[in-house]
Design an enzyme around this catalytic site. Structure first.
Site, PDB file in Angstrom:
ATOM      1  N   HIS A   1     -26.553  57.283 -43.168  1.00  0.00           N
ATOM      2  CA  HIS A   1     -27.779  56.750 -42.550  1.00  0.00           C
ATOM      3  C   HIS A   1     -28.887  56.589 -43.600  1.00  0.00           C
ATOM      4  O   HIS A   1     -29.615  55.611 -43.606  1.00  0.00           O
ATOM      5  CB  HIS A   1     -28.255  57.667 -41.427  1.00  0.00           C
ATOM      6  CG  HIS A   1     -27.317  57.681 -40.245  1.00  0.00           C
ATOM      7  ND1 HIS A   1     -26.878  56.529 -39.648  1.00  0.00           N
ATOM      8  CD2 HIS A   1     -26.725  58.699 -39.574  1.00  0.00           C
ATOM      9  CE1 HIS A   1     -26.057  56.843 -38.645  1.00  0.00           C
ATOM     10  NE2 HIS A   1     -25.943  58.145 -38.592  1.00  0.00           N
TER      11      HIS A   1
ATOM     12  N   ARG B   1     -23.179  41.347 -37.604  1.00  0.00           N
ATOM     13  CA  ARG B   1     -22.719  42.719 -37.364  1.00  0.00           C
ATOM     14  C   ARG B   1     -21.886  43.149 -38.547  1.00  0.00           C
ATOM     15  O   ARG B   1     -20.868  42.526 -38.865  1.00  0.00           O
ATOM     16  CB  ARG B   1     -21.888  42.839 -36.090  1.00  0.00           C
ATOM     17  CG  ARG B   1     -21.482  44.302 -35.883  1.00  0.00           C
ATOM     18  CD  ARG B   1     -20.609  44.561 -34.702  1.00  0.00           C
ATOM     19  NE  ARG B   1     -20.430  46.007 -34.583  1.00  0.00           N
ATOM     20  CZ  ARG B   1     -20.654  46.730 -33.498  1.00  0.00           C
ATOM     21  NH1 ARG B   1     -21.054  46.161 -32.389  1.00  0.00           N
ATOM     22  NH2 ARG B   1     -20.476  48.036 -33.501  1.00  0.00           N
TER      23      ARG B   1
ATOM     24  N   ARG C   1     -19.265  55.886 -41.340  1.00  0.00           N
ATOM     25  CA  ARG C   1     -18.020  55.768 -42.112  1.00  0.00           C
ATOM     26  C   ARG C   1     -18.302  55.754 -43.612  1.00  0.00           C
ATOM     27  O   ARG C   1     -17.622  56.381 -44.400  1.00  0.00           O
ATOM     28  CB  ARG C   1     -17.262  54.497 -41.693  1.00  0.00           C
ATOM     29  CG  ARG C   1     -16.412  54.688 -40.447  1.00  0.00           C
ATOM     30  CD  ARG C   1     -15.952  53.370 -39.899  1.00  0.00           C
ATOM     31  NE  ARG C   1     -17.040  52.643 -39.256  1.00  0.00           N
ATOM     32  CZ  ARG C   1     -17.018  51.335 -39.008  1.00  0.00           C
ATOM     33  NH1 ARG C   1     -15.993  50.610 -39.372  1.00  0.00           N
ATOM     34  NH2 ARG C   1     -18.044  50.760 -38.409  1.00  0.00           N
TER      35      ARG C   1
ATOM     36  N   LEU D   1     -43.799  38.341 -41.728  1.00  0.00           N
ATOM     37  CA  LEU D   1     -42.469  38.643 -41.154  1.00  0.00           C
ATOM     38  C   LEU D   1     -42.673  39.665 -40.044  1.00  0.00           C
ATOM     39  O   LEU D   1     -43.364  40.663 -40.244  1.00  0.00           O
ATOM     40  CB  LEU D   1     -41.554  39.246 -42.227  1.00  0.00           C
ATOM     41  CG  LEU D   1     -40.245  39.849 -41.721  1.00  0.00           C
ATOM     42  CD1 LEU D   1     -39.281  38.757 -41.248  1.00  0.00           C
ATOM     43  CD2 LEU D   1     -39.558  40.682 -42.804  1.00  0.00           C
TER      44      LEU D   1
ATOM     45  N   ASP E   1     -23.922  48.333 -38.524  1.00  0.00           N
ATOM     46  CA  ASP E   1     -22.863  49.295 -38.219  1.00  0.00           C
ATOM     47  C   ASP E   1     -22.140  49.749 -39.488  1.00  0.00           C
ATOM     48  O   ASP E   1     -21.976  48.970 -40.431  1.00  0.00           O
ATOM     49  CB  ASP E   1     -21.868  48.640 -37.244  1.00  0.00           C
ATOM     50  CG  ASP E   1     -20.937  49.665 -36.618  1.00  0.00           C
ATOM     51  OD1 ASP E   1     -21.296  50.866 -36.604  1.00  0.00           O
ATOM     52  OD2 ASP E   1     -19.860  49.279 -36.148  1.00  0.00           O
TER      53      ASP E   1
HETATM   54  C1  FPP Z   1     -24.651  52.541 -36.898  1.00  0.00           C
HETATM   55  O1  FPP Z   1     -23.736  53.116 -37.786  1.00  0.00           O
HETATM   56  C2  FPP Z   1     -26.001  52.861 -37.292  1.00  0.00           C
HETATM   57  C3  FPP Z   1     -26.896  53.531 -36.518  1.00  0.00           C
HETATM   58  C4  FPP Z   1     -26.602  54.018 -35.163  1.00  0.00           C
HETATM   59  C5  FPP Z   1     -28.232  53.834 -37.023  1.00  0.00           C
HETATM   60  C6  FPP Z   1     -28.875  52.766 -37.828  1.00  0.00           C
HETATM   61  C7  FPP Z   1     -29.836  53.397 -38.728  1.00  0.00           C
HETATM   62  C8  FPP Z   1     -30.116  53.000 -39.982  1.00  0.00           C
HETATM   63  C9  FPP Z   1     -29.598  51.773 -40.591  1.00  0.00           C
HETATM   64  C10 FPP Z   1     -30.971  53.799 -40.873  1.00  0.00           C
HETATM   65  C11 FPP Z   1     -32.193  54.224 -40.272  1.00  0.00           C
HETATM   66  C12 FPP Z   1     -33.096  53.113 -39.966  1.00  0.00           C
HETATM   67  C13 FPP Z   1     -34.345  53.334 -39.684  1.00  0.00           C
HETATM   68  C14 FPP Z   1     -35.232  52.201 -39.430  1.00  0.00           C
HETATM   69  C15 FPP Z   1     -34.877  54.710 -39.669  1.00  0.00           C
HETATM   70  P1  FPP Z   1     -22.735  54.208 -37.234  1.00  0.00           P
HETATM   71  O2  FPP Z   1     -23.346  55.548 -37.443  1.00  0.00           O
HETATM   72  O3  FPP Z   1     -22.347  53.900 -35.835  1.00  0.00           O
HETATM   73  O4  FPP Z   1     -21.514  53.997 -38.203  1.00  0.00           O
HETATM   74  P2  FPP Z   1     -19.982  54.255 -37.899  1.00  0.00           P
HETATM   75  O5  FPP Z   1     -19.522  53.128 -37.006  1.00  0.00           O
HETATM   76  O6  FPP Z   1     -19.351  54.182 -39.244  1.00  0.00           O
HETATM   77  O7  FPP Z   1     -19.853  55.603 -37.261  1.00  0.00           O
END
Ligand code: FPP
Length: 224
Positions: free
Chosen positions: A29, A172, A16, A122, A12
């Site tokens: 991302h 997390r 941000r 893995l 997460d």
């Molecule tokens: C949560 O952060 C993250 C996600 C919903 C996407 C996770 C994706 C990645 C780590 C990169 C892509 C991975 C692959 C394998 C393609 P958020 O966007 O909810 O963050 P926030 O809480 O700051 O809004």
């Protein structure tokens, strides 16, 4: 010292981080994907056998279409460019979640799983379109259909995580303390670590610190 087989991560904080440093959630991302690669490498170094990453939840479909498209483009490019690399590192890729994405993505996911199926250094489980409550409902439906008895063992066998041991550690990042519908059955006895850093800022040292702390915990599993 506790053995460590399986680490699960709620990654997460991309949005941000992206807004703060790049004025763009999507750039968060992209940076998050770099952390994914670091943590995969570090998991191998630590001899971890299963790494489960929450990449897209059933609830994430509520996000703006532009962000969803960006995430799936990122995933597509990642698999196209890195699947040979993952294969050569003896990594097995498994998708947890219903593959109802655009045809091109579904095909790529199937091919990536098929290519790496026999690998065993893995196993990286990518939770995509994953939600724990729907996983549990489907498990109960399938138990009923098969006329199986409801026991802890049969339920576990009908989950998407069948044949995968329960996580030893759940991390997390992003300074939020919630489980967001992730592996609710599987984490009954998992050691949970809430990390203040946002996912793109999380690094090998942070990961190793958690692993070291985990190894020292006295795990009782209800015993004394
Ligand atoms: C949560 O952060 C993250 C996600 C919903 C996407 C996770 C994706 C990645 C780590 C990169 C892509 C991975 C692959 C394998 C393609 P958020 O966007 O909810 O963050 P926030 O809480 O700051 O809004």
């Amino acid at each position: 010292m506790n053995p460590l087989n399986h680490v699960a991560i709620i990654m997460d904080g991309n949005g941000r981080w992206g807004l703060k440093y790049k004025n763009s959630r999507n750039e968060g991302h992209r940076a998050g994907l770099r952390t994914v690669e670091k943590i995969i490498r570090e998991s191998i170094k630590n001899n971890i056998k299963f790494l489960t990453l929450f990449a897209f939840s059933t609830e994430n479909w509520k996000r703006p279409k532009k962000e969803i498209n960006f995430l799936f483009n990122l995933l597509e490019n990642f698999l196209q460019n890195k699947i040979d690399d993952l294969y050569n590192q003896n990594i097995k890729l498994k998708i947890l979640g219903k593959k109802n994405f655009p045809k091109k993505i579904n095909k790529l996911l199937y091919l990536s799983e098929k290519k790496t199926f026999k690998n065993n250094r893995l196993q990286v489980n990518l939770a995509l379109n994953y939600g724990s409550k729907s996983e549990l409902i489907n498990a109960f439906k399938s138990i009923k259909k098969n006329k199986d008895k409801i026991t802890e063992k049969t339920l576990s066998k009908h989950l998407l995580t069948k044949n995968i041991p329960d996580p030893d550690i759940l991390i997390r990042t992003g300074n939020t303390k919630r489980l967001s519908n992730f592996l609710l059955w599987q984490i009954a006895y998992t050691e949970i670590f809430f990390e203040k850093k946002l996912w793109p800022a999380f690094n090998e040292a942070d990961y190793n610190k958690i692993i070291t702390n985990y190894k020292k915990i006295k795990r009782n599993f209800g015993n004394i």
